[in-house]
Design an enzyme around this catalytic site. Structure first.
Site, PDB file in Angstrom:
ATOM      1  N   GLY A  72       0.814  -1.201   0.000  1.00  0.00           N
ATOM      2  CA  GLY A  72       0.000   0.000   0.000  1.00  0.00           C
ATOM      3  C   GLY A  72       0.849   1.253   0.000  1.00  0.00           C
ATOM      4  N   GLY A 146      -4.664  -8.871  -6.655  1.00  0.00           N
ATOM      5  CA  GLY A 146      -3.316  -8.589  -7.106  1.00  0.00           C
ATOM      6  C   GLY A 146      -2.410  -9.734  -6.714  1.00  0.00           C
ATOM      7  N   ARG A 169     -10.221  -4.194  -9.824  1.00  0.00           N
ATOM      8  CA  ARG A 169     -10.767  -2.927 -10.334  1.00  0.00           C
ATOM      9  C   ARG A 169     -11.415  -3.113 -11.699  1.00  0.00           C
ATOM     10  NH1 ARG A 169      -6.476   1.763 -10.642  1.00  0.00           N
ATOM     11  NH2 ARG A 169      -5.532   0.163 -12.002  1.00  0.00           N
ATOM     12  N   HIS A 275      -2.715  -5.773  12.967  1.00  0.00           N
ATOM     13  CA  HIS A 275      -2.048  -5.395  11.716  1.00  0.00           C
ATOM     14  C   HIS A 275      -0.688  -6.073  11.609  1.00  0.00           C
ATOM     15  CE1 HIS A 275      -1.727  -2.022   8.467  1.00  0.00           C
ATOM     16  NE2 HIS A 275      -1.245  -3.175   8.042  1.00  0.00           N
ATOM     17  N   GLY A 277      -0.061  -8.605   9.207  1.00  0.00           N
ATOM     18  CA  GLY A 277      -0.006  -9.360   7.966  1.00  0.00           C
ATOM     19  C   GLY A 277       1.376  -9.400   7.342  1.00  0.00           C
TER      20      GLY A 277
END
Length: 313
Positions: A72, A146, A169, A275, A277
């Site tokens: 990200g 992705g 998307r 969090h 991951g």
């Protein structure tokens, strides 16, 4: 032309870095290691706040590449407008695939098989047996197909799931089957037993999982968020959890970190991890390989990998 590189790792610990560059260690400390104006290649500190990540960017007048250590890029987006024109922003696509996919399967299996309840039973010396849902024969929907989404499907393969539906998307075909456009979610959600969120946080995906999205999920379905907390409307999720209609396993939340006293901590049917991951032993070797490749490309004036955008373009 400046040859300074800011790294959040000690350059001596990374084999294969190209010679001829001046490596500076900076992992978000208050003091900068050198003048930011001399930095040509900025590797953003990992697992630091947006404020920390962006702080030197306004002064980086010579920078040509900004490399995140996460897939990200939302934490550096506030600083992109401060950069000179023509700076390439690259993400860490591929670095977190193994770790995040592992955690995704952990959250799915733990939630379905009731592992948190077993842990609580152990603490109270209680034998809490009984039938639990299995992952086998379930339908899984991956929202955000992705490299991590593909890695998640890799790890689903041995579990005898009934089917996997993929959403990104835009539509495309893969060797495994079709990837549906995000506009297909209303038709796909009612059939999914497990919905995995691994989409980037963008203006288009912020609040994607709202009351309407959740209402389309089938009774008893499991929502797994390993994307970003902002993809989910927390208030809408709380309403569904408190009704007992669906369950959730969340590695990310909004707000984050989740503060003490927040109702999400004790909502029924929710499993929360903080969090985690990406940060595992698998991170460092993959991160270092990416940096070696990128910096050699930089020195040799070859195209960079994982270019998300170029400022001013």
């Amino acid at each position: 032309m400046t040859s300074e590189v800011w790294l959040p790792f000690d350059a001596a610990d990374i084999d294969g870095l190209p010679e001829g560059l001046n490596y500076r260690f900076w992992d978000g400390e208050q003091d900068f290691p050198a003048d930011p104006a001399d930095c040509a290649f900025y590797v953003v500190p990992y697992m630091k706040s947006s404020e920390v990540s962006v702080r030197p960017m306004a002064e980086m007048t010579s920078v040509r590449v900004v490399q995140t250590m996460s897939a990200g890029i939302d934490h550096v987006q506030p600083g992109l407008g401060l950069l000179p024109k023509g700076v390439q922003l690259c993400n860490a696509r591929g670095v977190h695939d193994a770790s995040t996919a592992e955690l995704t399967l952990t959250l799915i299996l733990s939630s379905l098989r009731g592992i948190p309840d077993f842990v609580r039973g152990q603490e109270h010396e209680e034998w809490r047996s009984g039938f639990r849902p299995a992952l086998a024969d379930k339908s899984v929907l991956i929202v955000g197909y992705g490299s991590v989404g593909s890695a998640i499907e890799d790890r689903l393969a041995p579990f005898e799931v009934a089917r996997v539906a993929r959403v990104a998307r835009s539509a495309r075909e893969t060797e495994r089957g079709p990837v549906h456009p995000i506009t297909a979610l209303p038709e796909l959600l009612p059939d999914a037993d497990v919905v995995v969120l691994i989409t980037p946080l963008t203006e288009q995906t912020r609040g994607l999982v709202n009351a309407g999205f959740l209402a389309r999920m089938k009774d008893g379905a499991l929502l797994v968020n390993v994307a970003r907390g902002g993809v989910v409307d927390t208030k809408a999720l709380l309403a569904e959890l408190e009704s007992g209609r669906i369950r959730a396993a969340l590695d990310v939340t909004d707000p984050e970190p989740l503060p003490k006293g927040h109702p999400l901590w004790h909502a029924p049917g929710v499993l929360i991890s903080p969090h985690v991951g990406g940060p595992t032993s698998a991170f460092f070797p993959r991160a270092k390989r990416l940096l070696v490749d990128q910096l050699n490309r930089f020195v040799n004036q070859e195209p960079m990998r994982n270019v998300v955008l170029t400022t001013g373009a």
